[in-house]
Design an enzyme around this catalytic site. Structure first.
Site, PDB file in Angstrom:
ATOM      1  N   GLY A  16     -37.475 -37.157 -59.918  1.00 28.61           N
ATOM      2  CA  GLY A  16     -38.870 -36.945 -59.520  1.00 28.61           C
ATOM      3  C   GLY A  16     -39.705 -36.138 -60.505  1.00 28.61           C
ATOM      4  O   GLY A  16     -40.695 -35.528 -60.098  1.00 28.61           O
ATOM      5  N   ASN A  18     -41.621 -37.377 -62.747  1.00 25.88           N
ATOM      6  CA  ASN A  18     -42.940 -38.034 -62.790  1.00 25.88           C
ATOM      7  C   ASN A  18     -43.752 -37.701 -61.541  1.00 25.88           C
ATOM      8  O   ASN A  18     -44.968 -37.525 -61.626  1.00 25.88           O
ATOM      9  CB  ASN A  18     -42.786 -39.544 -62.969  1.00 25.88           C
ATOM     10  N   ASN A 112     -46.589 -48.894 -62.041  1.00 24.05           N
ATOM     11  CA  ASN A 112     -45.231 -48.459 -62.359  1.00 24.05           C
ATOM     12  C   ASN A 112     -45.230 -47.814 -63.735  1.00 24.05           C
ATOM     13  O   ASN A 112     -45.985 -48.223 -64.620  1.00 24.05           O
ATOM     14  CB  ASN A 112     -44.300 -49.685 -62.378  1.00 24.05           C
ATOM     15  N   HIS A 114     -42.788 -47.253 -66.977  1.00 20.21           N
ATOM     16  CA  HIS A 114     -41.550 -47.757 -67.560  1.00 20.21           C
ATOM     17  C   HIS A 114     -41.325 -47.036 -68.890  1.00 20.21           C
ATOM     18  O   HIS A 114     -42.255 -46.920 -69.700  1.00 20.21           O
ATOM     19  CB  HIS A 114     -41.631 -49.274 -67.770  1.00 20.21           C
ATOM     20  N   ASP A 155     -41.508 -55.638 -64.465  1.00 16.52           N
ATOM     21  CA  ASP A 155     -42.167 -55.064 -65.653  1.00 16.52           C
ATOM     22  C   ASP A 155     -43.124 -56.047 -66.321  1.00 16.52           C
ATOM     23  O   ASP A 155     -43.447 -55.909 -67.508  1.00 16.52           O
ATOM     24  CB  ASP A 155     -41.135 -54.566 -66.681  1.00 16.52           C
TER      25      ASP A 155
HETATM   26  C1  GAR Z   1     -38.321 -42.272 -65.776  1.00 21.49           C
HETATM   27  O1  GAR Z   1     -37.984 -42.230 -67.134  1.00 21.49           O
HETATM   28  C2  GAR Z   1     -38.991 -43.592 -65.429  1.00 21.49           C
HETATM   29  O2  GAR Z   1     -39.830 -44.069 -66.431  1.00 21.49           O
HETATM   30  C3  GAR Z   1     -37.788 -44.480 -65.283  1.00 21.49           C
HETATM   31  O3  GAR Z   1     -36.815 -43.677 -64.643  1.00 21.49           O
HETATM   32  C4  GAR Z   1     -37.051 -42.302 -64.921  1.00 21.49           C
HETATM   33  C5  GAR Z   1     -37.230 -41.564 -63.613  1.00 21.49           C
HETATM   34  O4  GAR Z   1     -37.324 -40.181 -63.814  1.00 21.49           O
HETATM   35  N1  GAR Z   1     -38.119 -45.648 -64.547  1.00 21.49           N
HETATM   36  C6  GAR Z   1     -37.580 -46.843 -64.802  1.00 21.49           C
HETATM   37  O5  GAR Z   1     -36.727 -47.027 -65.648  1.00 21.49           O
HETATM   38  C7  GAR Z   1     -38.108 -47.989 -63.946  1.00 21.49           C
HETATM   39  N2  GAR Z   1     -37.822 -49.232 -64.554  1.00 21.49           N
HETATM   40  P1  GAR Z   1     -37.970 -39.208 -62.714  1.00 21.49           P
HETATM   41  O6  GAR Z   1     -37.295 -39.499 -61.378  1.00 21.49           O
HETATM   42  O7  GAR Z   1     -37.636 -37.835 -63.209  1.00 21.49           O
HETATM   43  O8  GAR Z   1     -39.451 -39.453 -62.664  1.00 21.49           O
END
Ligand code: GAR
Length: 206
Positions: A16, A18, A112, A114, A155
Site C-alpha cells: 500500500g 501507492n 491503474n 503499472h 495494461d
Molecule cells: C507497485 O509497484 C505497483 O505499480 C505494482 O505493484 C506494486 C504495489 O506496491 N502493480 C502492479 O504490478 C500491477 N500490475 P504498493 O502495494 O506498495 O503500492
C-alpha cells in the site's frame, strides 16, 4: 454542485505505498478534486489495510478465495462501490484482474499504476517484482512507471501519464522497484488521480 469532490475508491492487495502516496497528496492538496472514501483489499493480510485504518478511511476486504467465482467476487465489489457512491476507482497495487463485465461498467473511471513504461513488460503475468526482474533480464537502461485507464485488456487502456527512471549498474529487482516507486509511481499516480477527478467534475458540471 461545483464544489463537491469526486468519490474515490482505492483497490489494494499488498504494502500500500501507492495508497499512502495518495493519502499524503490528498493532505498536501495535490489531490483536491476528489476524496478517498473507500479502500478495498483483496488480501486480508495487506499492510495497506493498516494505512487505511490509521486514516479512518473505510476499508473492506474481499478475498477471491472466499468467493464462488469471478462474477461473485466482482458483484461483491460492485455492491460496495454502489454503497459508497464511488465515481473513480484507483488500482494501486491491486493484484487481481477485473473482467470486461466489470471494466465496461466504469469506462474511463478506473485507473491503474503499472511499474514499467507500457508497452514494455506489461500484460498478464507482469506484476510487482516480476516486472523489474524482466526489465533487468532484458537489460534495458531506462524503465519507469505508467498510469493508464483500465479496460478489458490487461495494461491495455489509454495512457494518462508516464515517467522514466534510470536503471543503475548493480540494480536488483528490489532496488529498481524502490527507485521506480519513489521517482515515478508516487508522483504520477496522485497527479493522474487529480487530473482525472478534475475532468470528471468538469463533465458533471457541464
Ligand atoms: C507497485 O509497484 C505497483 O505499480 C505494482 O505493484 C506494486 C504495489 O506496491 N502493480 C502492479 O504490478 C500491477 N500490475 P504498493 O502495494 O506498495 O503500492
Amino acid at each position: 454542485m461545483a464544489s463537491e469532490k469526486i468519490n474515490i475508491a482505492v483497490f489494494v492487495s499488498g504494502g500500500g505505498t501507492n495508497l499512502q502516496a495518495l493519502i499524503d497528496k490528498q493532505k498536501s492538496g495535490v489531490i483536491k478534486s476528489g476524496e478517498i472514501k473507500l479502500v478495498i483489499s483483496s488480501n486480508p493480510e495487506a499492510y495497506a489495510i493498516k494505512r487505511a485504518n490509521k486514516e479512518k478511511i473505510p476499508c473492506e476486504v474481499i478475498s477471491k478465495k472466499d468467493c464462488l467465482s469471478q462474477s461473485d467476487f466482482e458483484d461483491k465489489i460492485l455492491a460496495l462501490l454502489k454503497k459508497y457512491n464511488i465515481e473513480l476507482i484507483v488500482l494501486a497495487g491491486f493484484m487481481c484482474i477485473l473482467s470486461e463485465r466489470f471494466t465496461s461498467k466504469y469506462p474511463k473511471r478506473i485507473v491503474n499504476v503499472h511499474p514499467s513504461l507500457i508497452p514494455s513488460f506489461c500484460g498478464k503475468g507482469f506484476y510487482g517484482l516480476k516486472v523489474h526482474e524482466a526489465a533487468l533480464a532484458y537489460g534495458v537502461k531506462v524503465t519507469g512507471a505508467t498510469v493508464h485507464f483500465v479496460n478489458e485488456i490487461p495494461d491495455g487502456g489509454e495512457i494518462i501519464m508516464q515517467k522514466a527512471v534510470e536503471v543503475c549498474e548493480g540494480d536488483t529487482p528490489e532496488t529498481l522497484q524502490k527507485r521506480v516507486m519513489v521517482n515515478a509511481e508516487w508522483i504520477i499516480l496522485p497527479q493522474s488521480v487529480e487530473k482525472v477527478s478534475k475532468q470528471i467534475k468538469e463533465l458533471q458540471n457541464k
